[in-house]
Design an enzyme around this catalytic site. Structure first.
Site, PDB file in Angstrom:
ATOM      1  N   LYS A  54       0.843  -1.202   0.000  1.00  0.00           N
ATOM      2  CA  LYS A  54       0.000   0.000   0.000  1.00  0.00           C
ATOM      3  C   LYS A  54       0.878   1.252   0.000  1.00  0.00           C
ATOM      4  CE  LYS A  54      -3.873  -2.323   2.164  1.00  0.00           C
ATOM      5  NZ  LYS A  54      -4.500  -2.792   3.396  1.00  0.00           N
ATOM      6  N   GLN A  98      -4.801  -1.338   9.517  1.00  0.00           N
ATOM      7  CA  GLN A  98      -4.721  -2.675   8.938  1.00  0.00           C
ATOM      8  C   GLN A  98      -5.352  -3.701   9.883  1.00  0.00           C
ATOM      9  OE1 GLN A  98      -3.409  -3.450   5.775  1.00  0.00           O
ATOM     10  NE2 GLN A  98      -4.218  -5.479   6.219  1.00  0.00           N
ATOM     11  N   ASP A 121     -11.228   2.890   4.020  1.00  0.00           N
ATOM     12  CA  ASP A 121     -11.655   1.492   3.930  1.00  0.00           C
ATOM     13  C   ASP A 121     -13.185   1.394   3.876  1.00  0.00           C
ATOM     14  OD1 ASP A 121      -9.863  -0.541   3.637  1.00  0.00           O
ATOM     15  OD2 ASP A 121      -9.364  -0.723   5.766  1.00  0.00           O
TER      16      ASP A 121
END
Ligand code: NDP
Length: 300
Positions: A54, A98, A121
């Protein structure tokens, strides 16, 4: 019929290029550099790989990457303090924590502490509600990637019969919401669904997000259907040598492609779209934060 292969690697590269050129214009015209902060708690090897990837792709798209690697023993209070600081930082437009988090940390509490407008997200409860009620929201990356591929393949999705197998909060449910928003007739199937093969066979669009290797074969697929395989499963591959493994999806690709009209492979299908859509979401968040038009074609 042999299905058209929907190449996620090529598609994702196209998305990354579009993001990079928008970012260049944002910098040149407005002096804005979109910033993505990724927070990793602990040393989970798979998470470390994702976070590295990422960070690299964020920089390649011309955006600023902020990486925060915290010890596995980090307390909830310490993590919430970091999130509050990132929420307040104007250089940070997107925040991603994460998952999975170590067991002593409450995932829902942590995710809901992120500013919803920076929640790239799309897991914050407000974004879930906004998506469900048709309001502007941040949309979870994997379903967003699926939607982009489906729109590209079909043009309009209106009136199509879509079946999503899997009802998780990160894939199945938001996927179903997005398909509904594009006026599909949507069925969500799961482990308790009766006559699941019959239901799937009636689908024009079949999205598999189950986590069971090659569960869906040609008997589940109607002739000409579009099949998106979200599953990522590692299985033993003795043909490659002792102890070797390979990745397969939830769909038995070899048999499914004989019946489907179009299909995504694993690897190289839906997988690469997830990070590409994370970059797209970060760009969208930066544009919204500055009251600018959103990048066309990169949002839901
Ligand atoms: P979850 O385990 O959270 O959800 C799986 C879903 O599949 C559940 O709703 C479950 O039903 C359903 N299911 C399980 N067994 C069956 C069955 N026999 N028949 C019908 N439905 C069944 O998984 P995720 O949604 O998080 O992930 C799904 C897959 O997608 C995984 O392989 C994961 O690795 C992959 N993935 C890939 C991503 C990418 O970037 N490409 C991103 C995220 C996930 P029930 O609710 O009834 O238990």
């Amino acid at each position: 019929m042999v299905a058209k292969i929907i190449d996620g690697k090529v598609f994702a590269a196209g998305i990354r290029e579009q993001v990079a050129s928008h970012v260049e214009r944002l910098k040149a015209d407005h002096g804005i550099s979109p910033g993505l902060a990724v927070v990793l708690v602990g040393e989970d090897p798979a998470s470390q790989v994702y976070v590295r990837s990422k960070g690299r792709q964020t920089v390649e798209a011309g955006m600023t990457s902020f990486e925060h690697k915290l010890d596995a023993t980090t307390t909830e209070a310490e993590l919430l303090e970091l999130i509050a600081a990132l929420n307040a930082d104007p250089a940070v437009h997107g925040i991603l924590v994460q998952l999975p988090l170590p067991a002593h940390l409450d995932e829902a509490l942590v995710i809901n502490a992120i500013d919803p407008d920076k929640d790239v997200d799309g897991f914050h409860i407000l974004n879930v509600g906004r998506l469900a009620t048709g309001q502007k929201s941040m949309v979870p990356c994997t379903p967003l990637g699926c939607l982009m591929m489906l729109r590209d393949h079909h043009g309009s999705l209106s009136g199509l019969n879509a079946v999503v197998v899997g009802r998780s909060n990160i894939v199945g449910k938001p996927m179903a919401q997005l398909l509904l928003r594009d006026s599909c007739t949507v069925t969500i199937a799961h482990s308790r669904t009766r006559n699941i093969q019959d239901i799937c066979r009636r689908a024009d669009i079949l999205v598999a997000a189950v986590g069971r290797p090659e569960m869906i074969d040609s008997a589940w697929i109607g002739p000409g259907a579009t099949v998106l395989d979200v599953g990522i499963n590692r299985i033993p591959a003795p043909e490659k040598g002792a102890g070797k493994t390979r990745l397969v999806g939830d769909v038995d690709f070899a048999s499914a492609r004989e019946v489907a009209g179009a299909i995504t492979p694993v690897p190289g299908g839906v997988g690469p779209m997830t990070i590409a859509c994370l970059l797209a979401n970060t760009l969208t968040a930066a544009c919204r934060a500055h009251g600018l038009d959103e990048p066309e074609g990169l949002t839901a």
